[in-house]
Design a protein around this motif. Structure first.
Motif, PDB file in Angstrom:
ATOM      1  N   GLY B  68       9.739  -0.439  11.021  1.00  0.00           N
ATOM      2  CA  GLY B  68       9.649  -1.793  10.730  1.00  0.00           C
ATOM      3  C   GLY B  68       8.422  -2.182  11.653  1.00  0.00           C
ATOM      4  N   THR B  69       7.963  -1.392  12.356  1.00  0.00           N
ATOM      5  CA  THR B  69       6.591  -1.645  13.117  1.00  0.00           C
ATOM      6  C   THR B  69       5.587  -0.826  12.302  1.00  0.00           C
ATOM      7  OG1 THR B  69       6.800   0.313  14.499  1.00  0.00           O
ATOM      8  CG2 THR B  69       7.821  -1.499  15.184  1.00  0.00           C
ATOM      9  N   LEU B  70       4.487  -0.996  12.284  1.00  0.00           N
ATOM     10  CA  LEU B  70       3.239  -0.342  11.781  1.00  0.00           C
ATOM     11  C   LEU B  70       2.971   0.850  12.608  1.00  0.00           C
ATOM     12  CD1 LEU B  70       1.361  -0.659   9.236  1.00  0.00           C
ATOM     13  CD2 LEU B  70      -0.122  -2.009  10.687  1.00  0.00           C
ATOM     14  N   ILE B 215      10.795  -7.909  14.337  1.00  0.00           N
ATOM     15  CA  ILE B 215      11.021  -6.690  14.937  1.00  0.00           C
ATOM     16  C   ILE B 215      10.466  -6.879  16.458  1.00  0.00           C
ATOM     17  CG2 ILE B 215      10.855  -4.286  15.157  1.00  0.00           C
ATOM     18  CD1 ILE B 215      12.125  -5.000  12.353  1.00  0.00           C
ATOM     19  N   SER B 290       6.054   2.505   6.168  1.00  0.00           N
ATOM     20  CA  SER B 290       4.956   2.599   7.352  1.00  0.00           C
ATOM     21  C   SER B 290       4.509   4.114   7.049  1.00  0.00           C
ATOM     22  CB  SER B 290       5.494   2.336   8.457  1.00  0.00           C
ATOM     23  OG  SER B 290       6.313   3.376   9.221  1.00  0.00           O
TER      24      SER B 290
END
Ligand code: SF4
Ligand code: SF4
Lengths: 91, 653
Positions: B68-70, B215, B290
């Motif tokens: 959920g992070t880029l 997040i 991602s």
């Protein structure tokens, strides 16, 4: 180029949701798709996805849209064409 | 900046009760987070000796910390449970981990504050688990029970919303077929060895998750900047263009050598299952959340009896290998089976097709009679295979025997799975590759050294055969290993050549534990795009705790030991980590004799060589070499005394 709108090419989208994450991070400093102004449209039968930008919420990040920079598959482009809602969809 | 808080959420299906706890900071400081912490939960809460189908078995679902992070390629979720595959003749079962990607599932769990979702008990009647942030409910699923995976996924997405993450079992899981898996977000499979059946035993048809929380990261800007740098690196990868065109359909040129079952000539295989068939069938390449390379496929069969059928996942490699083994020349027929397994039954295609091949071979040799099969003639034709596939999914007649797997064939009919002609076998499971065409590279080793005989995301650069010593060295340096260790890995031995696969595998597995805890897809380590020091830098920014690559991989080692200990208390030792017999019987193929060779292809590896390589693996781990389990000194050095086998037995007892 002066950016007046974002063009979405739904057929190029692979559903990675990078645009949503880049959007929320640029606007709010956090990773959270539900805080982005982009919704994912999902055709559940074909599993094709495409981003939908909420028309009145997007300010084009002041002329350098984060979603466009984040899209790995060329499904979003910047354009100088003016548009009332700042979004153009190209089928 | 504070370390973000993560949660353990426990749902008991028997009572419907939900409890939440914050994960102690110190636990993450020793075990990273994600599945690293998941293993500790398993050590503390999963009783030794529990039957996989008993309500006391747990399903522990852990999205990676970076999900959920880029960050390029960080969608992975790891699930820990006791698997129902019979792992030994005397009916023991391993506790293992499986990892999957997805577009929604992992990120939704993280956003719902379910960094560790523990499921226990058994629902009185079929349910699905609905998670919407803090609202967690068991929803009646009588209408979904008996339905295929795809239908159920569609229903859930329509009910719960377009960004719903789903984990769904098929009919085989409901019928407790011991190899059955589940499908996440329609494109990603999870848990060969039987997660599907564990869910089935709990009356749990599916999990549907939505979450809206942030997040959290300790230093978001530093994290973002470095993740951007990694994205640039991946964009500059010269093979990216080819990869994004074909996804997992790419790579036939290597595959046709490394996963060659040796029955047809390679030219014929090329004609029947080669790149051409892939190009005409792939419709779309899909990315996990991602991911900036993408590999998942949507395909459509053109022509033949299954004309127009659409499938999701990755059908080509497995169907090419099993197609040759079964002698099915029309690739579309095999792809149809993959589509059906992914969309309906949830049978594991590898084990299902291979056990059918084995039973058919045994029938042909007269070792299995028509009486044994309940009157069914095991003919070498597609219709018979399809019938067996259906019977397995439904546990009908002889299908019920196959549904129980390799050791049931051994115990009931004295058919030894070690005699199966392809891939190799350990702890109740057939491997996805065979060391003879592939060479004995480290991934091959991890098939029998890991508690669960599957790669589990351990891919590193050494999966490709053509890597140089310098490339391998660059990678282990970036893992932060001390010079002495690196020298040991590259000290030539008469049994392993210039590259000590046994010693390397130990560190590769520890790195896998790190990647799985963080959620990094192994394509990125396999292709040499993201290294250990990159992960340490991201982790430092995410947690606010500055960490070097060396410290990171030590935590990976701690997780590996914990995973081993949990299995040691159920009696798993070196005798279970058995090197497959078939690897030492040369494959007589139309292309000539194919034998197991070392990584650099300089010599044939015999059984004794393999045993010495295994000795080195345990020695590198600092374990008891004879028994293949951690020593008390090792546990003390890792701060795991509390989890020693004795202590664990006490807790469980
Ligand atoms: S528009 Fe681009 S970034 Fe957004 S989901 Fe589609 S492919 Fe990913
Ligand atoms: S490479 Fe494939 S499995 Fe890995 S993250 Fe990308 S799409 Fe998912």
């Amino acid at each position: 180029m002066i950016v007046n709108s974002v063009i979405i090419l739904p057929s190029e989208c692979r559903g990675c949701r990078s645009c949503q994450l880049a959007c929320s991070f640029t606007r709010h400093g956090v990773f959270n798709p539900s805080k982005s102004v982009i919704l994912m449209e999902r055709d559940v039968e074909t599993e094709h996805m495409a981003p939908v930008i909420l028309p009145r919420s997007c300010d084009l990040c002041g002329g350098d849209p984060a979603c466009v920079k984040a899209c790995p598959y060329g499904a979003m482009l910047v354009s100088s064409a003016p548009s009332e809602y700042k979004i153009l969809i190209k089928e | 900046m504070l370390r973000p808080k993560h949660w353990t959420v426990h749902v008991d299906l028997s009572s419907g009760k939900v409890t939440r706890e914050i994960v102690a900071e110190q636990t993450e400081q020793t075990l990273i987070g994600g599945s690293g912490v998941g293993w500790k939960l398993a050590a503390e809460r999963l009783p030794a000796g529990v039957d996989p189908f008993a309500p006391d078995n747990l399903i522990i679902i852990n999205p990676g910390l970076f999900v959920g992070t880029l960050t390029p390629g960080t969608p992975k979720t790891t699930v820990i449970t006791k698997y129902p595959t019979f792992a030994s003749e005397d009916g023991r079962f391993y506790v293992g981990a499986s990892t999957c990607g997805g577009r929604f599932f992992g990120i939704a769990l993280n956003q719902a504050g379910c960094q560790h979702l523990i499921i226990s008990g058994k629902a009185p009647s079929p349910v699905y688990l609905r998670i919407r942030d803090d609202s967690i409910q068991l929803v009646d699923a009588e209408d979904l029970w008996g339905q295929g995976i795809q239908h159920v996924t569609n229903q859930l997405v329509r009910r719960e919303g377009p960004e719903t993450g789903t984990m769904v079992i098929g009919t085989a899981g409901e019928n407790l077929v011991r190899n059955s898996l589940c499908i996440v977000d329609k494109f990603n499979s999870l848990g060969r060895g039987g997660i599907g059946a564990v869910m089935g035993s709990k009356n749990l048809k599916a999990i549907a998750v939505n979450g809206t929380r942030d997040i959290e990261l300790a230093r978001p800007l530093a994290y973002f900047d470095f993740a951007q740098e990694l994205r640039k690196r991946v964009y500059a990868w010269p093979r990216r263009e080819h990869w994004i065109k074909l996804g997992l359909a790419a790579g036939w040129d290597t595959f046709k050598h490394t996963q060659y079952p040796g029955i047809w000539a390679k030219d014929e295989w090329d004609e029947l299952y080669g790149e051409k068939t892939r190009l005409e069938t792939v419709e779309e390449v899909i990315a996990c959340n991602s991911c900036i390379v993408s590999c998942r496929l949507k395909w459509q069969i053109k022509g033949g009896e299954f004309d127009g059928e659409i499938g999701f996942g990755s059908p080509f490699s497995k169907s090419a290998t099993s197609g040759m083994l079964l002698g099915v020349k029309d690739f579309r027929k095999m792809i149809h089976l993959v589509a059906d397994a992914n969309a309906n039954t949830g049978l594991d295609f590898y084990t299902t097709t291979r056990i059918i091949d084995f039973a058919t071979l045994m029938y042909e040799m007269g070792n299995l009679s028509k009486e044994d099969t309940g009157g069914l003639e095991l003919r070498r034709d597609y219709d018979t295979y399809h019938k067996l596939y259906d019977m397995m999914a439904k546990r009908e007649g002889f299908g019920a025997v196959l549904a129980d797997g390799w050791f049931r064939l051994k115990n009931e009919f004295d058919l030894d799975p070690q005699d199966y002609r392809y891939s190799g076998f350990c702890k109740g499971m057939d491997f996805i590759y065979d060391a003879r065409p592939s060479n004995l590279h480290p991934l091959m080793m991890s098939f029998f050294t890991r508690p669960r005989p599957h790669h589990g995301g351990s891919h590193t650069r050494t999966n490709s055969r053509n890597k140089t010593l310098e490339e391998i060295r660059e990678q282990v340096e970036a893992w932060g290993l001390p010079q002495k260790t690196i020298d040991r890995i590259f000290t030539e031995t008469p049994y392993s050549g210039k590259f000590n696969v046994g010693r390397y595998t130990k560190h590769m597995e520890d790195m896998m534990r790190v990647k799985n805890s963080l959620g990094l897809c192994s394509i990125f380590s396999y292709q040499g795009l993201i290294f250990g020091n990159d992960l340490a830098q991201l982790y430092s920014a995410a947690s606010g705790e500055d960490l070097t690559a060396g410290e990171m991989i030590q935590r990976g080692e701690r997780i590996s030991n914990l995973a081993k200990l949990i299995n040691a208390r159920d009696g798993f030792t070196r005798k279970d980590d058995r090197v497959p017999e078939i690897w030492f019987k040369p494959m007589d193929s139309p292309e000539g004799k194919i034998e197991t060779r070392d990584y650099f292809n300089t010599k044939v590896i015999g059984k004794e060589d393999a045993e010495k390589i295994l000795d080195d693996y345990y020695d590198e781990r600092g374990w008891d070499v004879e028994h293949g389990i951690p020593t008390p000194e090792k546990l003390e050095a890792l701060g795991l005394e509390a989890f020693s086998t004795d202590a664990l037995v006490k807790t469980a007892g």
